[in-house]
Write an enzyme that holds these catalytic residues in place. Structure first.
Site, PDB file in Angstrom:
ATOM      1  N   THR A  73     -15.159  10.801  -5.148  1.00  0.00           N
ATOM      2  CA  THR A  73     -16.165  10.999  -4.241  1.00  0.00           C
ATOM      3  C   THR A  73     -17.175  10.047  -5.135  1.00  0.00           C
ATOM      4  O   THR A  73     -17.863   9.280  -4.521  1.00  0.00           O
ATOM      5  CB  THR A  73     -16.775  12.377  -3.926  1.00  0.00           C
ATOM      6  OG1 THR A  73     -15.985  13.223  -3.541  1.00  0.00           O
ATOM      7  CG2 THR A  73     -18.223  12.361  -3.282  1.00  0.00           C
TER       8      THR A  73
ATOM      9  N   ARG B 113      -7.656  21.230   0.178  1.00  0.00           N
ATOM     10  CA  ARG B 113      -6.924  19.907   0.099  1.00  0.00           C
ATOM     11  C   ARG B 113      -5.704  19.646   0.330  1.00  0.00           C
ATOM     12  O   ARG B 113      -4.910  20.782   0.056  1.00  0.00           O
ATOM     13  CB  ARG B 113      -7.288  19.336  -1.248  1.00  0.00           C
ATOM     14  CG  ARG B 113      -6.966  18.028  -1.845  1.00  0.00           C
ATOM     15  CD  ARG B 113      -8.239  17.102  -1.750  1.00  0.00           C
ATOM     16  NE  ARG B 113      -7.636  16.048  -2.686  1.00  0.00           N
ATOM     17  CZ  ARG B 113      -7.878  15.458  -3.742  1.00  0.00           C
ATOM     18  NH1 ARG B 113      -8.973  16.444  -4.468  1.00  0.00           N
ATOM     19  NH2 ARG B 113      -7.541  14.412  -4.413  1.00  0.00           N
TER      20      ARG B 113
ATOM     21  N   ASP C 269      -4.555   8.467  -8.805  1.00  0.00           N
ATOM     22  CA  ASP C 269      -3.833   9.279  -7.982  1.00  0.00           C
ATOM     23  C   ASP C 269      -2.819   8.261  -6.981  1.00  0.00           C
ATOM     24  O   ASP C 269      -1.817   8.695  -6.521  1.00  0.00           O
ATOM     25  CB  ASP C 269      -4.735   9.610  -6.677  1.00  0.00           C
ATOM     26  CG  ASP C 269      -5.396  11.113  -7.293  1.00  0.00           C
ATOM     27  OD1 ASP C 269      -5.153  11.563  -8.187  1.00  0.00           O
ATOM     28  OD2 ASP C 269      -5.959  11.876  -6.143  1.00  0.00           O
TER      29      ASP C 269
HETATM   30  N1  LIG Z   1     -20.639  16.869  -6.010  1.00  0.00           N
HETATM   31  C1  LIG Z   1     -20.192  17.584  -5.041  1.00  0.00           C
HETATM   32  N2  LIG Z   1     -20.600  18.736  -4.340  1.00  0.00           N
HETATM   33  C2  LIG Z   1     -19.763  19.476  -3.584  1.00  0.00           C
HETATM   34  N3  LIG Z   1     -18.575  18.908  -3.307  1.00  0.00           N
HETATM   35  C3  LIG Z   1     -18.130  17.932  -3.568  1.00  0.00           C
HETATM   36  C4  LIG Z   1     -18.723  17.265  -4.575  1.00  0.00           C
HETATM   37  N4  LIG Z   1     -18.059  15.872  -5.005  1.00  0.00           N
HETATM   38  C5  LIG Z   1     -16.953  16.209  -4.229  1.00  0.00           C
HETATM   39  N5  LIG Z   1     -16.857  17.315  -3.266  1.00  0.00           N
HETATM   40  C6  LIG Z   1     -15.873  17.865  -2.497  1.00  0.00           C
HETATM   41  O1  LIG Z   1     -14.873  18.149  -3.490  1.00  0.00           O
HETATM   42  C7  LIG Z   1     -13.490  17.887  -2.735  1.00  0.00           C
HETATM   43  C8  LIG Z   1     -13.058  17.123  -3.923  1.00  0.00           C
HETATM   44  O2  LIG Z   1     -13.588  15.900  -3.975  1.00  0.00           O
HETATM   45  P1  LIG Z   1     -12.885  14.705  -4.792  1.00  0.00           P
HETATM   46  O3  LIG Z   1     -13.928  13.602  -4.817  1.00  0.00           O
HETATM   47  O4  LIG Z   1     -11.536  14.224  -3.943  1.00  0.00           O
HETATM   48  O5  LIG Z   1     -12.382  15.246  -6.147  1.00  0.00           O
HETATM   49  P2  LIG Z   1     -11.278  14.429  -7.182  1.00  0.00           P
HETATM   50  O6  LIG Z   1     -11.026  13.237  -7.062  1.00  0.00           O
HETATM   51  O7  LIG Z   1     -11.958  14.729  -8.445  1.00  0.00           O
HETATM   52  O8  LIG Z   1     -10.148  15.513  -7.168  1.00  0.00           O
HETATM   53  C9  LIG Z   1     -13.820  17.217  -1.646  1.00  0.00           C
HETATM   54  O9  LIG Z   1     -13.697  18.020  -0.548  1.00  0.00           O
HETATM   55  C10 LIG Z   1     -15.189  16.691  -1.825  1.00  0.00           C
HETATM   56  O10 LIG Z   1     -15.731  16.625  -0.555  1.00  0.00           O
HETATM   57  N1  LIG Z   2      -0.733  12.426  -4.955  1.00  0.00           N
HETATM   58  C1  LIG Z   2       0.437  13.026  -5.247  1.00  0.00           C
HETATM   59  O1  LIG Z   2       1.470  12.442  -4.823  1.00  0.00           O
HETATM   60  C2  LIG Z   2       0.326  14.610  -5.613  1.00  0.00           C
HETATM   61  C3  LIG Z   2       1.339  15.319  -5.186  1.00  0.00           C
HETATM   62  C4  LIG Z   2       1.327  16.667  -5.624  1.00  0.00           C
HETATM   63  C5  LIG Z   2       0.115  17.243  -6.337  1.00  0.00           C
HETATM   64  N2  LIG Z   2      -0.715  16.180  -6.686  1.00  0.00           N
HETATM   65  C6  LIG Z   2      -1.812  16.886  -7.455  1.00  0.00           C
HETATM   66  O2  LIG Z   2      -2.843  15.845  -7.664  1.00  0.00           O
HETATM   67  C7  LIG Z   2      -3.792  16.352  -8.684  1.00  0.00           C
HETATM   68  C8  LIG Z   2      -4.708  15.416  -9.441  1.00  0.00           C
HETATM   69  O3  LIG Z   2      -5.406  14.442  -8.284  1.00  0.00           O
HETATM   70  P1  LIG Z   2      -6.852  14.960  -8.010  1.00  0.00           P
HETATM   71  O4  LIG Z   2      -7.549  15.019  -9.388  1.00  0.00           O
HETATM   72  O5  LIG Z   2      -7.280  13.969  -7.144  1.00  0.00           O
HETATM   73  O6  LIG Z   2      -6.947  16.414  -7.499  1.00  0.00           O
HETATM   74  C9  LIG Z   2      -2.952  17.139  -9.621  1.00  0.00           C
HETATM   75  O7  LIG Z   2      -3.333  18.256 -10.078  1.00  0.00           O
HETATM   76  C10 LIG Z   2      -1.826  17.328  -8.717  1.00  0.00           C
HETATM   77  O8  LIG Z   2      -1.074  18.592  -8.966  1.00  0.00           O
HETATM   78  C11 LIG Z   2      -0.930  15.050  -6.148  1.00  0.00           C
END
Ligand SMILES: Nc1ncnc2c1ncn2[C@@H]1O[C@H](COP(=O)(O)OP(=O)(O)O)[C@@H](O)[C@H]1O
Ligand SMILES: NC(=O)c1ccc[n+]([C@@H]2O[C@H](COP(=O)(O)O)[C@@H](O)[C@H]2O)c1
Length: 200
Positions: free
Chosen positions: A18, A138, A36
């Site tokens: 985000t 997610r 990712d």
């Molecule tokens: N500052 C924030 N406050 C509340 N929710 C958030 C915030 N930033 C991200 N999210 C939500 O958290 C979830 C994971 O966000 P994301 O940016 O994909 O995280 P990451 O890339 O670290 O895994 C999404 O549902 C997003 O909408």
């Molecule tokens: N993108 C993929 O292929 C995949 C598959 C299974 C789990 N994950 C998860 O993605 C996470 C890392 O990505 P985020 O930081 O975006 O959540 C890890 O915790 C991992 O378990 C990703």
């Protein structure tokens, strides 16, 4: 051409994507590379003794390919940006401009060769309960099986974080529960200050 590489690391669902996605809209000559996008195919990811697929380790990622992309950006940032997004206009003729690469991912500071490239390191952290809640809504490919968060993801986060803290010490920790706009303005102001110093 001057270059800055900014690392946006953090816990799973900490808000890395985000935050990273918003930055290029506000920063000229910038591009995001996301860890990712370098996960190996499921068939290449083994399961642990509990049957949980071991996705939360560097071995589950094509780090060689990610490093190759970053290397291509370093060689020719403008060319690399245009190959990724042809709508980006070249500003190479402008004097004193700086290209910014934003690298985001949950294990970017755990990979030694990648970690050495960063001019600045941020780490988004959130409490356990919020992390579990965000993760539950997610859908990954493959989706998390029952018990995956407590049985695998959280213990691996603690392990990876410990390893990171043992080797990296100049990380700016950010509270990922803050409003997105607040996080964006904090990081943006910081990067803009770095750009001013770099351009001098
Ligand atoms: N500052 C924030 N406050 C509340 N929710 C958030 C915030 N930033 C991200 N999210 C939500 O958290 C979830 C994971 O966000 P994301 O940016 O994909 O995280 P990451 O890339 O670290 O895994 C999404 O549902 C997003 O909408
Ligand atoms: N993108 C993929 O292929 C995949 C598959 C299974 C789990 N994950 C998860 O993605 C996470 C890392 O990505 P985020 O930081 O975006 O959540 C890890 O915790 C991992 O378990 C990703």
């Amino acid at each position: 051409m001057r270059k800055l590489i900014i690392g946006i690391g953090g816990m799973t669902n900490g808000g890395k994507t985000t935050l990273s996605k918003s930055l290029p809209e506000l920063l000229h000559n910038s591009l995001v590379i996301s860890q990712d996008n370098f996960f190996k195919d499921d068939s290449m990811v083994p399961a642990d003794v509990s049957g949980f697929k071991q996705y939360d380790t560097l071995d589950a990622l094509h780090m060689d390919r990610m490093m190759a992309d970053i290397g291509s950006w370093q060689e020719d940032p403008q060319g690399f940006m245009m190959s990724r997004d042809p709508s980006v206009k070249s500003t190479a003729s402008e004097p004193s401009n700086v290209c910014v690469l934003i690298v985001e991912g949950f294990l970017i500071f755990n990979h030694g060769p990648l970690n050495t490239l960063f001019n600045k390191r941020y780490f988004l952290q959130i409490p356990y309960e919020i992390c579990k809640e965000r993760r539950s809504s997610r859908v990954y490919v493959p989706p998390d099986p029952p018990g995956y968060f407590d049985g695998y993801v959280w213990p691996m986060y603690l392990k990876n974080r410990k390893a990171m803290e043992e080797t990296v010490n100049d990380i700016v920790f950010l509270d990922g529960t803050q409003k997105s706009e607040m996080l964006l303005s904090t990081v943006l102001a910081d990067i803009q200050e770095m750009l001013m110093i770099t351009q001098r």
